[in-house]
Design a protein around this motif. Structure first.
Motif, PDB file in Angstrom:
ATOM      1  N   GLU A   7       0.828  -1.205   0.000  1.00 10.07           N
ATOM      2  CA  GLU A   7       0.000   0.000   0.000  1.00 10.07           C
ATOM      3  C   GLU A   7       0.863   1.256   0.000  1.00 10.07           C
ATOM      4  O   GLU A   7       0.557   2.225  -0.688  1.00 10.07           O
ATOM      5  CB  GLU A   7      -0.953   0.002   1.202  1.00 10.07           C
ATOM      6  CG  GLU A   7      -2.056  -1.027   1.113  1.00 10.07           C
ATOM      7  CD  GLU A   7      -2.857  -1.145   2.395  1.00 10.07           C
ATOM      8  OE1 GLU A   7      -4.088  -1.293   2.291  1.00 10.07           O
ATOM      9  OE2 GLU A   7      -2.259  -1.088   3.492  1.00 10.07           O
ATOM     10  N   MET A   8       1.941   1.237   0.750  1.00  7.83           N
ATOM     11  CA  MET A   8       2.847   2.392   0.788  1.00  7.83           C
ATOM     12  C   MET A   8       3.543   2.572  -0.557  1.00  7.83           C
ATOM     13  O   MET A   8       3.681   3.697  -1.043  1.00  7.83           O
ATOM     14  CB  MET A   8       3.888   2.224   1.904  1.00  7.83           C
ATOM     15  CG  MET A   8       3.310   2.361   3.288  1.00  7.83           C
ATOM     16  SD  MET A   8       2.497   3.941   3.575  1.00  7.83           S
ATOM     17  CE  MET A   8       3.877   5.059   3.472  1.00  7.83           C
ATOM     18  N   SER A   9       3.947   1.483  -1.175  1.00  7.95           N
ATOM     19  CA  SER A   9       4.588   1.559  -2.489  1.00  7.95           C
ATOM     20  C   SER A   9       3.629   2.133  -3.523  1.00  7.95           C
ATOM     21  O   SER A   9       4.002   2.971  -4.340  1.00  7.95           O
ATOM     22  CB  SER A   9       5.064   0.168  -2.900  1.00  7.95           C
ATOM     23  OG  SER A   9       5.607   0.199  -4.185  1.00  7.95           O
ATOM     24  N   LYS A  10       2.380   1.666  -3.458  1.00  5.03           N
ATOM     25  CA  LYS A  10       1.355   2.160  -4.381  1.00  5.03           C
ATOM     26  C   LYS A  10       1.124   3.660  -4.169  1.00  5.03           C
ATOM     27  O   LYS A  10       1.018   4.420  -5.122  1.00  5.03           O
ATOM     28  CB  LYS A  10       0.069   1.368  -4.158  1.00  5.03           C
ATOM     29  CG  LYS A  10      -1.041   1.693  -5.109  1.00  5.03           C
ATOM     30  CD  LYS A  10      -2.231   0.787  -4.807  1.00  5.03           C
ATOM     31  CE  LYS A  10      -3.422   1.144  -5.613  1.00  5.03           C
ATOM     32  NZ  LYS A  10      -4.569   0.295  -5.324  1.00  5.03           N
ATOM     33  N   LEU A  11       1.058   4.073  -2.911  1.00  3.74           N
ATOM     34  CA  LEU A  11       0.847   5.485  -2.600  1.00  3.74           C
ATOM     35  C   LEU A  11       1.979   6.343  -3.147  1.00  3.74           C
ATOM     36  O   LEU A  11       1.743   7.430  -3.669  1.00  3.74           O
ATOM     37  CB  LEU A  11       0.711   5.696  -1.094  1.00  3.74           C
ATOM     38  CG  LEU A  11       0.544   7.143  -0.635  1.00  3.74           C
ATOM     39  CD1 LEU A  11      -0.739   7.742  -1.214  1.00  3.74           C
ATOM     40  CD2 LEU A  11       0.549   7.231   0.873  1.00  3.74           C
ATOM     41  N   LEU A  12       3.192   5.863  -3.065  1.00  2.00           N
ATOM     42  CA  LEU A  12       4.340   6.630  -3.560  1.00  2.00           C
ATOM     43  C   LEU A  12       4.207   6.949  -5.045  1.00  2.00           C
ATOM     44  O   LEU A  12       4.626   8.013  -5.488  1.00  2.00           O
ATOM     45  CB  LEU A  12       5.639   5.877  -3.292  1.00  2.00           C
ATOM     46  CG  LEU A  12       6.102   5.878  -1.837  1.00  2.00           C
ATOM     47  CD1 LEU A  12       7.326   4.990  -1.663  1.00  2.00           C
ATOM     48  CD2 LEU A  12       6.377   7.283  -1.346  1.00  2.00           C
ATOM     49  N   THR A  13       3.609   6.053  -5.826  1.00  2.00           N
ATOM     50  CA  THR A  13       3.436   6.316  -7.257  1.00  2.00           C
ATOM     51  C   THR A  13       2.424   7.428  -7.507  1.00  2.00           C
ATOM     52  O   THR A  13       2.424   8.022  -8.577  1.00  2.00           O
ATOM     53  CB  THR A  13       3.000   5.055  -8.029  1.00  2.00           C
ATOM     54  OG1 THR A  13       1.689   4.669  -7.589  1.00  2.00           O
ATOM     55  CG2 THR A  13       3.969   3.902  -7.835  1.00  2.00           C
ATOM     56  N   HIS A  14       1.580   7.689  -6.527  1.00  2.00           N
ATOM     57  CA  HIS A  14       0.535   8.710  -6.678  1.00  2.00           C
ATOM     58  C   HIS A  14       0.928  10.080  -6.109  1.00  2.00           C
ATOM     59  O   HIS A  14       0.219  11.056  -6.344  1.00  2.00           O
ATOM     60  CB  HIS A  14      -0.760   8.257  -5.991  1.00  2.00           C
ATOM     61  CG  HIS A  14      -1.407   7.070  -6.598  1.00  2.00           C
ATOM     62  ND1 HIS A  14      -1.859   7.047  -7.898  1.00  2.00           N
ATOM     63  CD2 HIS A  14      -1.693   5.844  -6.085  1.00  2.00           C
ATOM     64  CE1 HIS A  14      -2.394   5.869  -8.164  1.00  2.00           C
ATOM     65  NE2 HIS A  14      -2.296   5.127  -7.085  1.00  2.00           N
ATOM     66  N   LEU A  15       2.000  10.161  -5.362  1.00  2.00           N
ATOM     67  CA  LEU A  15       2.309  11.408  -4.646  1.00  2.00           C
ATOM     68  C   LEU A  15       2.496  12.620  -5.546  1.00  2.00           C
ATOM     69  O   LEU A  15       1.936  13.682  -5.272  1.00  2.00           O
ATOM     70  CB  LEU A  15       3.528  11.226  -3.741  1.00  2.00           C
ATOM     71  CG  LEU A  15       3.287  10.424  -2.470  1.00  2.00           C
ATOM     72  CD1 LEU A  15       4.560  10.351  -1.639  1.00  2.00           C
ATOM     73  CD2 LEU A  15       2.149  11.002  -1.651  1.00  2.00           C
ATOM     74  N   THR A  16       3.268  12.502  -6.599  1.00  2.00           N
ATOM     75  CA  THR A  16       3.516  13.670  -7.455  1.00  2.00           C
ATOM     76  C   THR A  16       2.233  14.159  -8.122  1.00  2.00           C
ATOM     77  O   THR A  16       1.907  15.353  -8.014  1.00  2.00           O
ATOM     78  CB  THR A  16       4.611  13.375  -8.498  1.00  2.00           C
ATOM     79  OG1 THR A  16       5.818  13.061  -7.800  1.00  2.00           O
ATOM     80  CG2 THR A  16       4.845  14.571  -9.413  1.00  2.00           C
ATOM     81  N   PRO A  17       1.470  13.283  -8.792  1.00  2.00           N
ATOM     82  CA  PRO A  17       0.222  13.785  -9.386  1.00  2.00           C
ATOM     83  C   PRO A  17      -0.755  14.321  -8.344  1.00  2.00           C
ATOM     84  O   PRO A  17      -1.424  15.335  -8.579  1.00  2.00           O
ATOM     85  CB  PRO A  17      -0.360  12.580 -10.110  1.00  2.00           C
ATOM     86  CG  PRO A  17       0.702  11.554 -10.146  1.00  2.00           C
ATOM     87  CD  PRO A  17       1.722  11.904  -9.135  1.00  2.00           C
TER      88      PRO A  17
END
Length: 135
Positions: A7-17
């Motif tokens: 879940e944390m890895s997935k969240l990291l992909t969303h942080l910039t957008p």
């Protein structure tokens, strides 16, 4: 509960957008239409000067109007920038409708409906202020 490593890895992909989406809809939310153009154009200029991109696949085409897009963090379009108007229902004027009762969906009404629905489904209070006739 503590998020899992996945879940944390997935969240990291969303942080910039998500940063850019929340920037537009927090700092830039107080603008009128003229101000929104200024914010969108200035943000694109700053991104170009810094050599940055806003992320997401596909990303927003360069110099597009930021306010026309939503970044989707879940569902079938997860990780994508989607035009608000893609949420528009198919609309036909009901037969025998009186002119004053016809409400045609616009980008603004779609954004507001989405936002209010999200807030209300999370048991958050919301208030709408505006001139008479704005909805």
């Amino acid at each position: 509960r503590t998020p899992s490593a996945d879940e944390m890895s997935k969240l990291l992909t969303h942080l910039t957008p998500l940063y850019f989406f929340t920037l537009i809809w927090s700092v830039g939310a107080t603008c009128d239409n003229k101000g929104r153009n200024f914010v969108s154009e200035t943000l694109w200029q700053m991104l170009a000067e810094a050599g940055l991109n806003i992320g997401g696949e596909p990303t927003i085409p360069e110099k597009s109007f930021f306010y026309d897009y939503i970044y989707e963090i879940s569902g079938e379009r997860e990780g994508r920038w989607t035009k608000w108007f893609d949420f528009a229902p198919k609309y036909t004027v009901p037969s025998r409708s009186e002119y004053q009762n016809i409400v045609v969906p616009t980008v603004d009404s779609i954004r507001l409906t989405y936002t209010f629905s999200t807030l209300l489904m999370k048991d958050k209070h919301c208030i709408v202020a505006g001139n008479t006739g704005t909805g």
